[in-house]
Design an enzyme around this catalytic site. Structure first.
Site, PDB file in Angstrom:
ATOM      1  N   THR A  75       0.847  -1.199   0.000  1.00  0.00           N
ATOM      2  CA  THR A  75       0.000   0.000   0.000  1.00  0.00           C
ATOM      3  C   THR A  75       0.880   1.245   0.000  1.00  0.00           C
ATOM      4  O   THR A  75       0.709   2.148  -0.833  1.00  0.00           O
ATOM      5  CB  THR A  75      -0.933   0.012   1.228  1.00  0.00           C
ATOM      6  OG1 THR A  75      -1.792  -1.127   1.170  1.00  0.00           O
ATOM      7  CG2 THR A  75      -1.767   1.279   1.288  1.00  0.00           C
ATOM      8  N   ASN A 155      -5.368  -9.656  -7.353  1.00  0.00           N
ATOM      9  CA  ASN A 155      -5.503 -10.334  -6.063  1.00  0.00           C
ATOM     10  C   ASN A 155      -6.830 -11.053  -5.875  1.00  0.00           C
ATOM     11  O   ASN A 155      -6.956 -11.906  -5.015  1.00  0.00           O
ATOM     12  CB  ASN A 155      -5.289  -9.324  -4.925  1.00  0.00           C
ATOM     13  CG  ASN A 155      -6.148  -8.091  -5.081  1.00  0.00           C
ATOM     14  OD1 ASN A 155      -6.108  -7.409  -6.107  1.00  0.00           O
ATOM     15  ND2 ASN A 155      -6.953  -7.804  -4.086  1.00  0.00           N
ATOM     16  N   SER A 203       5.185  -6.885  -1.280  1.00  0.00           N
ATOM     17  CA  SER A 203       4.870  -6.923   0.143  1.00  0.00           C
ATOM     18  C   SER A 203       5.376  -8.203   0.786  1.00  0.00           C
ATOM     19  O   SER A 203       5.349  -9.267   0.163  1.00  0.00           O
ATOM     20  CB  SER A 203       3.346  -6.843   0.271  1.00  0.00           C
ATOM     21  OG  SER A 203       2.958  -6.896   1.613  1.00  0.00           O
ATOM     22  N   HIS A 205       4.065  -9.884   3.441  1.00  0.00           N
ATOM     23  CA  HIS A 205       3.109 -10.864   3.975  1.00  0.00           C
ATOM     24  C   HIS A 205       2.331 -11.635   2.905  1.00  0.00           C
ATOM     25  O   HIS A 205       1.528 -12.504   3.228  1.00  0.00           O
ATOM     26  CB  HIS A 205       2.151 -10.196   4.975  1.00  0.00           C
ATOM     27  CG  HIS A 205       1.086  -9.327   4.386  1.00  0.00           C
ATOM     28  ND1 HIS A 205      -0.185  -9.773   4.154  1.00  0.00           N
ATOM     29  CD2 HIS A 205       1.105  -8.031   3.999  1.00  0.00           C
ATOM     30  CE1 HIS A 205      -0.918  -8.780   3.669  1.00  0.00           C
ATOM     31  NE2 HIS A 205      -0.158  -7.713   3.552  1.00  0.00           N
ATOM     32  N   THR A 243      12.780   4.889  11.200  1.00  0.00           N
ATOM     33  CA  THR A 243      13.699   3.850  11.662  1.00  0.00           C
ATOM     34  C   THR A 243      13.349   2.524  11.006  1.00  0.00           C
ATOM     35  O   THR A 243      12.185   2.116  11.009  1.00  0.00           O
ATOM     36  CB  THR A 243      13.610   3.718  13.196  1.00  0.00           C
ATOM     37  OG1 THR A 243      13.968   4.968  13.771  1.00  0.00           O
ATOM     38  CG2 THR A 243      14.533   2.624  13.716  1.00  0.00           C
ATOM     39  N   CYS A 329     -17.499  -5.105   2.305  1.00  0.00           N
ATOM     40  CA  CYS A 329     -18.737  -5.019   3.083  1.00  0.00           C
ATOM     41  C   CYS A 329     -18.902  -3.598   3.596  1.00  0.00           C
ATOM     42  O   CYS A 329     -18.132  -3.149   4.432  1.00  0.00           O
ATOM     43  CB  CYS A 329     -18.683  -5.963   4.272  1.00  0.00           C
ATOM     44  SG  CYS A 329     -18.493  -7.661   3.788  1.00  0.00           S
TER      45      CYS A 329
HETATM   46  C1  LIG Z   1      -2.160  -7.164  -0.530  1.00  0.00           C
HETATM   47  C2  LIG Z   1      -2.073  -6.283  -1.705  1.00  0.00           C
HETATM   48  C3  LIG Z   1      -1.748  -4.928  -1.577  1.00  0.00           C
HETATM   49  C4  LIG Z   1      -1.531  -4.278  -0.235  1.00  0.00           C
HETATM   50  O1  LIG Z   1      -0.360  -4.736   0.363  1.00  0.00           O
HETATM   51  P1  LIG Z   1      -0.049  -4.421   1.900  1.00  0.00           P
HETATM   52  O2  LIG Z   1       1.355  -4.870   2.061  1.00  0.00           O
HETATM   53  O3  LIG Z   1      -1.025  -5.235   2.685  1.00  0.00           O
HETATM   54  O4  LIG Z   1      -0.216  -2.966   2.100  1.00  0.00           O
HETATM   55  C5  LIG Z   1      -1.667  -4.162  -2.712  1.00  0.00           C
HETATM   56  N1  LIG Z   1      -1.883  -4.690  -3.909  1.00  0.00           N
HETATM   57  C6  LIG Z   1      -2.190  -5.985  -4.094  1.00  0.00           C
HETATM   58  C7  LIG Z   1      -2.399  -6.514  -5.457  1.00  0.00           C
HETATM   59  C8  LIG Z   1      -2.291  -6.816  -2.986  1.00  0.00           C
HETATM   60  O5  LIG Z   1      -2.617  -8.101  -3.163  1.00  0.00           O
END
Ligand SMILES: *Cc1c(COP(=O)(O)O)cnc(C)c1O
Length: 383
Positions: A75, A155, A203, A205, A243, A329
């Protein structure tokens, strides 16, 4: 009750090796020092940890480590890429931006914000396959087009855009290309040494690393400028202050190193798991359609519209499964997914859409069991 997790597109658990790595940089006995501390050895060592992770993250996408800017996630990387490049080139380049209606909100909301600041934004519509073609992009480019921002993998549907082709086009026209690759990095071949895109977000995660850390790739050759969006101590070569979270970055680095080694194996596993799931629901006679292109996709994400069954109702009947409808939602009403309506999928079908996403730790036994629960729940709701 144990919940079977089939929502890997929303987030992934950390790989065990990632957790182990992160723990080394948290406690009092560990290397917790501020990587920007110049006056002592623990600080230099923490800086070394951050720089080693930068090598691992850059290595996964074939970038130069100096092209990696740490952020809090995709993000923030999307915000920095789009707003930061607009601000950097303000007054020197045009004010036309191109994106698509099926982007993540972290791109769409930035584009709407810039539209409010006087930028002219074209929102492309992909059609029912969910793919934006290079031709579609070419058709809307203008003399004052400054930047194109498109995702590599969607996504909600798992559909891939032809970024290689689009990058050749934008480069030949000297227009910047930003790619949101949060769902692509670690899942398919990404080589920024070969694909002439300019900026790319990803990202931790989404690839078995921790939440709260991500990166923006900013090309050095040819030079791409982004103006900082977070002012402070001038970290990250003035592009992003704050940081650096050593443990998050080390975990992200470990996740990227693991992904480099095993993404092809992961992809093959996901293909097998997905086919087993589809075979199981087909064998039980479920009436469904897969949303998005049949082949231009990653194997881990499946978006299904199940005939005659609202997805919110279905998920309520399946508390043992962690799934997503892909719809936002609102407090009062459930709106269909902007991705599916953006693909011109009828509202009624979009309201029946389920996103099922598999991961490294999903087993064939699990998806067969999930398929059975799903088909049973649909049958009982229809009765
Ligand atoms: C998850 C996702 C994001 C956001 O990533 P974060 O690290 O959670 O901020 C942006 N773009 C796509 C396509 C995503 O799947």
């Amino acid at each position: 009750m144990n919940t079977l997790y089939l929502d890997y597109a929303a987030t992934t658990p950390c790989d065990a090796a990632v957790v182990e790595t992160m723990l080394r940089y948290l406690g009092e006995g560990g290397l917790f020092a501020n990587p920007a501390s110049r006056s002592h050895r623990p600080g230099w060592m923490a800086e070394q940890v951050v720089e080693n992770a930068r090598l691992d993250v850059a290595g996964l996408i074939k970038a130069d480590p100096r092209e990696i800017v740490w952020t809090s996630g995709a993000t923030e990387a999307n915000n920095l890429a789009i707003k930061g490049s607009c601000e950097f080139y303000e007054g020197r380049r045009g004010r036309h931006l191109v994106t698509s209606v099926t982007e993540h909100k972290a791109v769409l909301d930035v584009m709407r914000y810039l539209a409010g600041k006087g930028y002219d934004v074209t929102f492309l519509r992909p059609g029912p396959q969910g793919v934006i073609t290079a031709q579609q992009v070419e058709d809307v480019l203008r003399d004052d087009t400054f930047l194109v921002s498109l995702m590599w993998v969607n996504n909600e549907t798992g559909v891939k855009n032809p970024i290689e082709e689009i990058a050749e086009l934008t480069r030949s026209r000297k227009i910047l290309l930003h790619v949101d690759a949060a769902q692509a990095v670690g899942k398919c071949e990404i080589n920024v040494a070969q694909v002439p895109l300019d900026l790319m977000s990803f990202s931790g995660h989404k690839l078995y690393g921790p939440k709260g850390v991500g990166a923006l790739f900013v090309r050095r050759e040819p030079f791409v400028g982004v103006f900082q969006q977070i002012h402070g101590g001038g970290h990250e070569r003035g592009m992003r202050s704050g940081t650096l979270p050593t443990h998050q970055i080390a975990g992200f680095g470990a996740a990227c190193r693991i992904a480099s080694e095993r993404w092809t194996q992961d992809a093959a596993h996901l293909q097998t798991v997905k086919e087993a799931f589809l075979a199981a629901i087909q064998a039980r006679g479920l009436d469904f359609a897969v949303n998005g292109h049949a082949d231009e996709r990653i194997p881990g994400i499946l978006n299904l519209s199940i005939a005659g069954v609202n997805s919110e109702t279905l998920m309520a009947a399946l508390p043992q499964l962690a799934l997503s409808s892909g719809s936002a939602c609102n407090s009062a009403t459930v709106e269909p997914s902007h991705v599916l309506t953006g693909m011109d999928i009828p509202r009624s079908e979009a309201l029946n859409a389920l996103r099922i996403s598999f991961g490294r730790f999903t087993t064939i036994e699990q998806v067969r069991e999930a398929a059975g629960w799903l088909v049973d729940a649909v049958a009982s709701l229809k009765r």
